[in-house]
Design a protein around this motif. Sequence first.
Motif, PDB file in Angstrom:
ATOM      1  N   MET A 254       0.825  -1.201   0.000  1.00 35.39           N
ATOM      2  CA  MET A 254       0.000   0.000   0.000  1.00 35.39           C
ATOM      3  C   MET A 254       0.865   1.259   0.000  1.00 35.39           C
ATOM      4  N   GLU A 255       2.011   1.181   0.670  1.00 29.07           N
ATOM      5  CA  GLU A 255       2.885   2.352   0.720  1.00 29.07           C
ATOM      6  C   GLU A 255       3.377   2.725  -0.681  1.00 29.07           C
ATOM      7  N   HIS A 256       3.757   1.719  -1.444  1.00 25.73           N
ATOM      8  CA  HIS A 256       4.230   1.973  -2.808  1.00 25.73           C
ATOM      9  C   HIS A 256       3.106   2.567  -3.663  1.00 25.73           C
ATOM     10  N   TRP A 257       1.901   2.049  -3.512  1.00 28.18           N
ATOM     11  CA  TRP A 257       0.721   2.554  -4.232  1.00 28.18           C
ATOM     12  C   TRP A 257       0.531   4.044  -3.924  1.00 28.18           C
ATOM     13  N   ARG A 258       0.525   4.383  -2.646  1.00 27.62           N
ATOM     14  CA  ARG A 258       0.334   5.791  -2.250  1.00 27.62           C
ATOM     15  C   ARG A 258       1.470   6.674  -2.766  1.00 27.62           C
ATOM     16  N   GLU A 259       2.682   6.147  -2.696  1.00 30.47           N
ATOM     17  CA  GLU A 259       3.846   6.900  -3.172  1.00 30.47           C
ATOM     18  C   GLU A 259       3.728   7.211  -4.663  1.00 30.47           C
ATOM     19  N   LEU A 260       3.317   6.218  -5.443  1.00 27.82           N
ATOM     20  CA  LEU A 260       3.162   6.435  -6.888  1.00 27.82           C
ATOM     21  C   LEU A 260       2.077   7.468  -7.182  1.00 27.82           C
ATOM     22  N   TRP A 261       0.930   7.359  -6.518  1.00 27.69           N
ATOM     23  CA  TRP A 261      -0.181   8.272  -6.785  1.00 27.69           C
ATOM     24  C   TRP A 261       0.071   9.683  -6.257  1.00 27.69           C
ATOM     25  N   SER A 262       1.039   9.835  -5.352  1.00 28.44           N
ATOM     26  CA  SER A 262       1.365  11.184  -4.870  1.00 28.44           C
ATOM     27  C   SER A 262       2.586  11.756  -5.587  1.00 28.44           C
ATOM     28  N   SER A 263       3.168  11.002  -6.517  1.00 23.87           N
ATOM     29  CA  SER A 263       4.330  11.481  -7.262  1.00 23.87           C
ATOM     30  C   SER A 263       3.888  12.482  -8.333  1.00 23.87           C
ATOM     31  N   PRO A 264       4.781  13.342  -8.769  1.00 20.09           N
ATOM     32  CA  PRO A 264       4.418  14.324  -9.791  1.00 20.09           C
ATOM     33  C   PRO A 264       3.899  13.708 -11.090  1.00 20.09           C
TER      34      PRO A 264
ATOM     35  N   VAL B 253       2.682  -2.254  -9.157  1.00 21.83           N
ATOM     36  CA  VAL B 253       3.000  -2.444  -7.736  1.00 21.83           C
ATOM     37  C   VAL B 253       3.140  -3.930  -7.417  1.00 21.83           C
ATOM     38  N   ILE B 254       2.247  -4.747  -7.937  1.00 18.58           N
ATOM     39  CA  ILE B 254       2.314  -6.198  -7.714  1.00 18.58           C
ATOM     40  C   ILE B 254       3.589  -6.772  -8.328  1.00 18.58           C
ATOM     41  N   ALA B 255       3.918  -6.340  -9.533  1.00 18.16           N
ATOM     42  CA  ALA B 255       5.120  -6.847 -10.211  1.00 18.16           C
ATOM     43  C   ALA B 255       6.374  -6.467  -9.444  1.00 18.16           C
ATOM     44  N   VAL B 256       6.466  -5.211  -9.014  1.00 14.96           N
ATOM     45  CA  VAL B 256       7.636  -4.770  -8.248  1.00 14.96           C
ATOM     46  C   VAL B 256       7.714  -5.524  -6.925  1.00 14.96           C
ATOM     47  N   SER B 257       6.587  -5.683  -6.249  1.00 11.89           N
ATOM     48  CA  SER B 257       6.566  -6.420  -4.981  1.00 11.89           C
ATOM     49  C   SER B 257       7.038  -7.855  -5.172  1.00 11.89           C
ATOM     50  N   SER B 258       6.624  -8.466  -6.277  1.00 11.58           N
ATOM     51  CA  SER B 258       7.035  -9.841  -6.552  1.00 11.58           C
ATOM     52  C   SER B 258       8.536  -9.938  -6.768  1.00 11.58           C
TER      53      SER B 258
END
Length: 87
Positions: free
Chosen positions: A1-11, A28-33
């Motif tokens: 979830m942190e990565h998801w939020r980080e991406l959506w708050s990025s410029p 996010v799923i691919a990177v997590s894997s």
Amino acid sequence: MEHWRELWSSPVAAAWDEQMAGLVATYVIAVSSTLTGRVSAQLVGETRQLANDLLLTPGAMARARYRIGVPPADGHGASVHSLSVSA
């Protein structure tokens, strides 16, 4: 979830619309894997392609003629600008 939020708050998220949510989730799923050791050449390739599709790489940003703007003086946030196309 942190990565998801980080991406959506990025410029760069300013260039996405809500239809990109599925692509972001897949990324996010691919990177997590890959971070958990469940990695294959196919997954690495897919992750790279998703990063390009989401304008997360400098090359993808350049090809799309986007650049990250300078953060405001208060240091919070930045913006994504489309560069003009010249003939």
